[in-house]
Motif scaffolding. Structure first.
Motif, PDB file in Angstrom:
ATOM      1  N   ILE A  25     -12.612  17.282 -13.771  1.00 29.92           N
ATOM      2  CA  ILE A  25     -11.413  17.172 -14.622  1.00 29.92           C
ATOM      3  C   ILE A  25     -11.831  16.454 -15.901  1.00 29.92           C
ATOM      4  O   ILE A  25     -12.252  15.299 -15.862  1.00 29.92           O
ATOM      5  CB  ILE A  25     -10.289  16.363 -13.934  1.00 29.92           C
ATOM      6  N   GLU A  26     -11.701  17.162 -17.013  1.00 31.54           N
ATOM      7  CA  GLU A  26     -12.025  16.576 -18.320  1.00 31.54           C
ATOM      8  C   GLU A  26     -10.734  16.375 -19.105  1.00 31.54           C
ATOM      9  O   GLU A  26      -9.763  17.124 -18.919  1.00 31.54           O
ATOM     10  CB  GLU A  26     -12.960  17.534 -19.070  1.00 31.54           C
ATOM     11  N   HIS A  27     -10.728  15.405 -19.993  1.00 34.11           N
ATOM     12  CA  HIS A  27      -9.619  15.311 -20.948  1.00 34.11           C
ATOM     13  C   HIS A  27      -9.824  16.440 -21.954  1.00 34.11           C
ATOM     14  O   HIS A  27     -10.485  16.278 -22.984  1.00 34.11           O
ATOM     15  CB  HIS A  27      -9.610  13.943 -21.632  1.00 34.11           C
ATOM     16  N   GLY A  69     -15.270  13.542 -18.697  1.00 38.02           N
ATOM     17  CA  GLY A  69     -15.895  14.660 -19.401  1.00 38.02           C
ATOM     18  C   GLY A  69     -17.314  14.739 -18.916  1.00 38.02           C
ATOM     19  O   GLY A  69     -17.742  13.886 -18.128  1.00 38.02           O
ATOM     20  N   GLY A  70     -17.956  15.761 -19.363  1.00 37.09           N
ATOM     21  CA  GLY A  70     -17.748  16.722 -20.412  1.00 37.09           C
ATOM     22  C   GLY A  70     -17.974  16.118 -21.813  1.00 37.09           C
ATOM     23  O   GLY A  70     -18.286  14.944 -22.019  1.00 37.09           O
ATOM     24  N   ASN A  71     -17.879  17.032 -22.773  1.00 37.63           N
ATOM     25  CA  ASN A  71     -18.079  16.665 -24.175  1.00 37.63           C
ATOM     26  C   ASN A  71     -17.159  15.507 -24.579  1.00 37.63           C
ATOM     27  O   ASN A  71     -17.505  14.692 -25.425  1.00 37.63           O
ATOM     28  CB  ASN A  71     -17.804  17.877 -25.073  1.00 37.63           C
ATOM     29  N   PHE A  72     -15.986  15.457 -23.971  1.00 34.21           N
ATOM     30  CA  PHE A  72     -15.011  14.402 -24.298  1.00 34.21           C
ATOM     31  C   PHE A  72     -15.615  13.013 -24.127  1.00 34.21           C
ATOM     32  O   PHE A  72     -15.361  12.107 -24.928  1.00 34.21           O
ATOM     33  CB  PHE A  72     -13.777  14.574 -23.386  1.00 34.21           C
ATOM     34  N   GLY A 170     -23.911   9.887 -19.336  1.00 32.30           N
ATOM     35  CA  GLY A 170     -23.622  10.740 -20.487  1.00 32.30           C
ATOM     36  C   GLY A 170     -23.409  12.183 -20.079  1.00 32.30           C
ATOM     37  O   GLY A 170     -23.346  12.517 -18.884  1.00 32.30           O
ATOM     38  N   ASN A 171     -23.313  13.048 -21.079  1.00 30.23           N
ATOM     39  CA  ASN A 171     -23.069  14.471 -20.846  1.00 30.23           C
ATOM     40  C   ASN A 171     -23.803  15.317 -21.889  1.00 30.23           C
ATOM     41  O   ASN A 171     -23.696  15.050 -23.092  1.00 30.23           O
ATOM     42  CB  ASN A 171     -21.567  14.767 -20.974  1.00 30.23           C
ATOM     43  N   GLU A 172     -24.543  16.309 -21.430  1.00 36.35           N
ATOM     44  CA  GLU A 172     -25.189  17.318 -22.299  1.00 36.35           C
ATOM     45  C   GLU A 172     -25.743  16.691 -23.577  1.00 36.35           C
ATOM     46  O   GLU A 172     -25.437  17.149 -24.690  1.00 36.35           O
ATOM     47  CB  GLU A 172     -24.208  18.454 -22.620  1.00 36.35           C
ATOM     48  N   MET A 173     -26.581  15.692 -23.435  1.00 37.71           N
ATOM     49  CA  MET A 173     -27.040  14.948 -24.613  1.00 37.71           C
ATOM     50  C   MET A 173     -28.055  15.737 -25.448  1.00 37.71           C
ATOM     51  O   MET A 173     -28.411  15.326 -26.552  1.00 37.71           O
ATOM     52  CB  MET A 173     -27.646  13.599 -24.183  1.00 37.71           C
ATOM     53  N   SER A 242     -24.314  25.441 -16.021  1.00 36.49           N
ATOM     54  CA  SER A 242     -24.451  26.876 -16.264  1.00 36.49           C
ATOM     55  C   SER A 242     -23.118  27.587 -16.201  1.00 36.49           C
ATOM     56  O   SER A 242     -22.342  27.368 -15.258  1.00 36.49           O
ATOM     57  CB  SER A 242     -25.345  27.482 -15.184  1.00 36.49           C
ATOM     58  N   TYR A 243     -22.872  28.414 -17.202  1.00 35.42           N
ATOM     59  CA  TYR A 243     -21.652  29.242 -17.224  1.00 35.42           C
ATOM     60  C   TYR A 243     -22.064  30.687 -17.452  1.00 35.42           C
ATOM     61  O   TYR A 243     -23.032  30.956 -18.181  1.00 35.42           O
ATOM     62  CB  TYR A 243     -20.730  28.794 -18.361  1.00 35.42           C
ATOM     63  N   TYR A 244     -21.323  31.603 -16.849  1.00 34.07           N
ATOM     64  CA  TYR A 244     -21.655  33.022 -16.965  1.00 34.07           C
ATOM     65  C   TYR A 244     -20.453  33.816 -17.451  1.00 34.07           C
ATOM     66  O   TYR A 244     -19.307  33.411 -17.262  1.00 34.07           O
ATOM     67  CB  TYR A 244     -22.118  33.571 -15.602  1.00 34.07           C
ATOM     68  N   ASP A 290     -23.626  19.752 -11.951  1.00 35.13           N
ATOM     69  CA  ASP A 290     -22.268  19.237 -12.115  1.00 35.13           C
ATOM     70  C   ASP A 290     -21.390  19.976 -13.113  1.00 35.13           C
ATOM     71  O   ASP A 290     -20.293  19.497 -13.426  1.00 35.13           O
ATOM     72  CB  ASP A 290     -22.264  17.710 -12.315  1.00 35.13           C
ATOM     73  N   GLU A 291     -21.823  21.142 -13.577  1.00 37.31           N
ATOM     74  CA  GLU A 291     -20.916  22.088 -14.243  1.00 37.31           C
ATOM     75  C   GLU A 291     -21.421  23.489 -13.948  1.00 37.31           C
ATOM     76  O   GLU A 291     -22.540  23.833 -14.338  1.00 37.31           O
ATOM     77  CB  GLU A 291     -20.877  21.878 -15.762  1.00 37.31           C
ATOM     78  N   TRP A 292     -20.606  24.275 -13.267  1.00 39.01           N
ATOM     79  CA  TRP A 292     -20.948  25.689 -13.069  1.00 39.01           C
ATOM     80  C   TRP A 292     -19.662  26.498 -12.932  1.00 39.01           C
ATOM     81  O   TRP A 292     -18.673  26.004 -12.417  1.00 39.01           O
ATOM     82  CB  TRP A 292     -21.846  25.884 -11.834  1.00 39.01           C
ATOM     83  N   VAL A 294     -17.714  30.681 -14.146  1.00 38.73           N
ATOM     84  CA  VAL A 294     -17.600  31.769 -15.122  1.00 38.73           C
ATOM     85  C   VAL A 294     -16.794  31.195 -16.279  1.00 38.73           C
ATOM     86  O   VAL A 294     -15.810  30.490 -16.064  1.00 38.73           O
ATOM     87  CB  VAL A 294     -16.849  32.968 -14.499  1.00 38.73           C
ATOM     88  N   TRP A 295     -17.217  31.459 -17.499  1.00 34.36           N
ATOM     89  CA  TRP A 295     -16.461  30.995 -18.678  1.00 34.36           C
ATOM     90  C   TRP A 295     -16.721  31.956 -19.827  1.00 34.36           C
ATOM     91  O   TRP A 295     -17.822  31.989 -20.341  1.00 34.36           O
ATOM     92  CB  TRP A 295     -16.898  29.572 -19.049  1.00 34.36           C
ATOM     93  N   TYR A 296     -15.760  32.758 -20.180  1.00 37.02           N
ATOM     94  CA  TYR A 296     -15.869  33.587 -21.393  1.00 37.02           C
ATOM     95  C   TYR A 296     -14.547  34.249 -21.757  1.00 37.02           C
ATOM     96  O   TYR A 296     -14.336  34.592 -22.912  1.00 37.02           O
ATOM     97  CB  TYR A 296     -16.970  34.652 -21.252  1.00 37.02           C
ATOM     98  N   ALA A 347     -16.658  23.817 -12.588  1.00 32.51           N
ATOM     99  CA  ALA A 347     -16.003  23.349 -13.812  1.00 32.51           C
ATOM    100  C   ALA A 347     -15.029  24.432 -14.261  1.00 32.51           C
ATOM    101  O   ALA A 347     -15.463  25.536 -14.528  1.00 32.51           O
ATOM    102  CB  ALA A 347     -17.043  23.081 -14.879  1.00 32.51           C
ATOM    103  N   GLN A 348     -13.790  24.018 -14.323  1.00 36.12           N
ATOM    104  CA  GLN A 348     -13.233  22.757 -13.941  1.00 36.12           C
ATOM    105  C   GLN A 348     -12.207  22.985 -12.824  1.00 36.12           C
ATOM    106  O   GLN A 348     -12.271  24.013 -12.181  1.00 36.12           O
ATOM    107  CB  GLN A 348     -12.642  22.078 -15.154  1.00 36.12           C
ATOM    108  N   LEU A 349     -11.192  22.121 -12.693  1.00 39.56           N
ATOM    109  CA  LEU A 349     -10.323  22.205 -11.509  1.00 39.56           C
ATOM    110  C   LEU A 349      -8.928  22.771 -11.797  1.00 39.56           C
ATOM    111  O   LEU A 349      -8.400  23.566 -11.013  1.00 39.56           O
ATOM    112  CB  LEU A 349     -10.209  20.797 -10.896  1.00 39.56           C
TER     113      LEU A 349
HETATM  114  O1  AHR Z   1     -16.566  22.341 -19.139  1.00 37.73           O
HETATM  115  C1  AHR Z   1     -16.389  22.568 -20.498  1.00 37.73           C
HETATM  116  C2  AHR Z   1     -17.510  21.985 -21.350  1.00 37.73           C
HETATM  117  O2  AHR Z   1     -18.689  22.682 -21.095  1.00 37.73           O
HETATM  118  C3  AHR Z   1     -17.880  20.555 -21.077  1.00 37.73           C
HETATM  119  O3  AHR Z   1     -17.100  19.655 -21.785  1.00 37.73           O
HETATM  120  C4  AHR Z   1     -19.292  20.485 -21.557  1.00 37.73           C
HETATM  121  O4  AHR Z   1     -20.044  19.522 -20.860  1.00 37.73           O
HETATM  122  C5  AHR Z   1     -19.823  21.893 -21.387  1.00 37.73           C
HETATM  123  O5  AHR Z   1     -20.443  22.358 -22.504  1.00 37.73           O
END
Ligand code: AHR
Length: 497
Positions: A25-27, A69-72, A170-173, A242-244, A290-292, A294-296, A347-349
């Motif tokens: 859960i990200e803001h 987060g996440g980028n947040f 941190g996240n995706e530094m 990873s997102y697909y 800790d992030e996987w 489908v996202w598009y 990612a995410q819920l």
């Molecule tokens: O989950 C969405 C975003 O994807 C996250 O904020 C980031 O860590 C990734 O790029």
């Protein structure tokens, strides 16, 4: 098409850590506001948490939730989200171009997690901040009392420490989109120093260092090796993300993506172990995927979102049946690496690239991807067994052999569950599974998700369009399990002694 599968009592992958069924859960968008939290909603509880959403989260069985987060997190001041709500600042949120009201912070989220039956996996800001704020946050959350931050927590109404055990550094530094992005050396140094002081405050915590944001990052590989050179003695896990997406509308290629996912895992294991060898270390660093997901689907829609609004509908992917099949293959792949992947977060819920959707002020429902996740979380706890697969395969761009069958099994005390996907769009699979060393098992049920158009979805008006059934064909013939896996199907074959 015929296929053969073999599992043996003597060929185990390892114990499944329940935290591989984690989420996030990200803001961001309506994940928090309008997702888990909506005071005034008819289903809101005494703290404004939506009970209809909590019920769905419990159905999924999510033992750990990454937050905030996440980028947040890379621009977040955790102190903004504690204490009296009326005193909390509104901030410009630069990761997602929104306004953050801070009505929810760690005070509320840890309470939500308890109510949802989950633990918190907390991330600290190593973008715009550093070791000082991180150690104070551990003190606020985990130190019993008698110091500034632990007493601040008590003053805010929480006598008992939150006891948060798992922390992300941190996240995706490595990503230029990240606030305070760093080179591998810069990040490795700050992560090591932050880890050190966080563990000095609470030696019982476990820490996750940031790996690459994806396998496609140009720095992948050297990033992991350099970060681990600096942090190996202080951290317990390294992250993978990873997102697909089926951007080419090529189903065969899309369903092959779980093989890339597996290759990613195996590459990171090799890097961890090569650093271990170089350091002559006895310690093994494991993986936190800790992030996987489908996202598009929402990418175009998101370009039209007005900036600087509160909880806009961002990243609201509507998932279809083919997405559920890929998610099934990804879950199987995680289980096939249960010896080293100890945590993973879909990612995410809620609402944001999520299995659970809500309407503000209205209904909540389960997307297609909810079901394979729920099945894996319910029946995938125990000992993962190594599959030995013999089946036909097909070719896609960049990969000569994609097996039609994807499978793993998990053995419990007196249960075995076989998870299987038939990737073929045209042919049913007659599958014979040998269960060597397992005797006296009978088929309890064969759950399926199949028979849908690949673009079929669930909506608030039609929430049961894509749901599982218990109508699979499986029988035991001696020690051999004989099953039919229908074309494009997710299968959960539950055996009981
Ligand atoms: O989950 C969405 C975003 O994807 C996250 O904020 C980031 O860590 C990734 O790029």
């Amino acid at each position: 098409m015929k296929a053969a599968l073999r599992f043996s009592k003597n060929a185990v992958v390892g114990e499944v850590d329940k935290r591989v069924f984690g989420s996030f859960i990200e803001h961001l968008g309506r994940a928090v506001y309008g997702g888990i939290y909506e005071p005034g909603h008819p289903e809101a509880d005494d703290q404004g948490f939506r009970k209809d959403v909590i019920d769905l989260v419990k159905k999924l069985g999510v033992p750990i939730v990454r937050y905030p987060g996440g980028n947040f997190v890379s621009g977040y001041n955790w102190e903004d989200g504690i204490g009296p709500k009326e005193d909390r600042p509104r901030r410009l949120e630069l990761a997602w171009n929104a306004i953050e009201t801070n009505e929810v912070g760690i005070d509320e989220f840890q309470e939500w997690a308890k109510r949802a039956g989950s633990e918190v996996m907390m991330a600290v800001n190593l973008g715009t901040r550093g070791p000082d704020e991180a150690r104070h946050l551990v003190e606020y959350c985990n130190f019993p009392g008698g110091t500034y931050y632990s007493d601040l927590r008590r003053k805010n109404g929480f006598e008992e420490p939150f006891g948060i055990k798992t922390w992300c550094l941190g996240n995706e530094m490595d990503g230029p989109w990240q606030m305070g992005a760093k080179t591998a050396d810069e990040y490795g140094r700050i992560a090591a120093e932050t880890a050190k002081v966080m563990k000095w405050v609470d030696p019982s915590i476990e820490l996750v260092a940031c790996g690459s944001s994806s396998l496609d990052m140009p720095t992948f590989g050297t990033w992991e090796a350099t970060v681990l050179e600096h942090t190996y003695n202080y951290v317990d896990y390294i992250s993978l993300h990873s997102y697909y997406g089926n951007r080419q509308d090529d189903l065969g290629l899309f369903l092959s993506r779980s093989l890339d996912f597996g290759d990613f895992i195996e590459s990171v294991i090799s890097i961890c172990d090569s650093v271990k060898a170089k350091k002559h270390s006895k310690k093994t660093v494991n993986l936190s995927f800790d992030e996987w997901n489908v996202w598009y689907h929402s990418n175009e829609q998101d370009k039209k979102i007005e900036p600087w609004t509160i909880a806009p509908p961002q990243l609201e992917d509507v998932y279809n049946f083919e997405d559920a099949l890929l998610v099934g293959c990804l879950l199987i792949t995680l289980l096939k690496h249960a010896d080293r992947v100890k945590m993973a977060c879909m990612a995410q819920l809620v609402n944001v690239i999520a299995p659970i959707m809500t309407e503000n002020g209205g209904r909540a429902w389960a997307q297609t991807i909810f079901y394979p996740f729920m099945h894996a979380s319910m029946y995938g706890r125990g000992t993962a067994l190594k599959p030995s697969v013999s089946c036909d395969s097909y070719a896609v761009k960049g990969r000569a052999e994609v097996p039609y069958l994807e499978s793993v099994a998990v053995a419990g005390e007196d249960t075995i569950t076989v998870f299987a996907v038939n990737r073929s769009a045209d042919e049913a699979m007659e599958l014979e599974t040998v269960l060597a060393g397992f005797e006296g098992y009978t088929v309890e049920e064969h759950l399926t998700l199949d028979g849908h158009g690949i673009k079929d979805v669930n909506t608030a008006d039609d929430p049961c369009n894509v749901i599982p059934k218990a109508d699979g064909e499986s029988v035991m013939d001696g020690d051999v399990l004989k099953s039919v896996l229908r074309p494009l199907s997710w299968n959960v074959i539950r055996l009981k002694k």
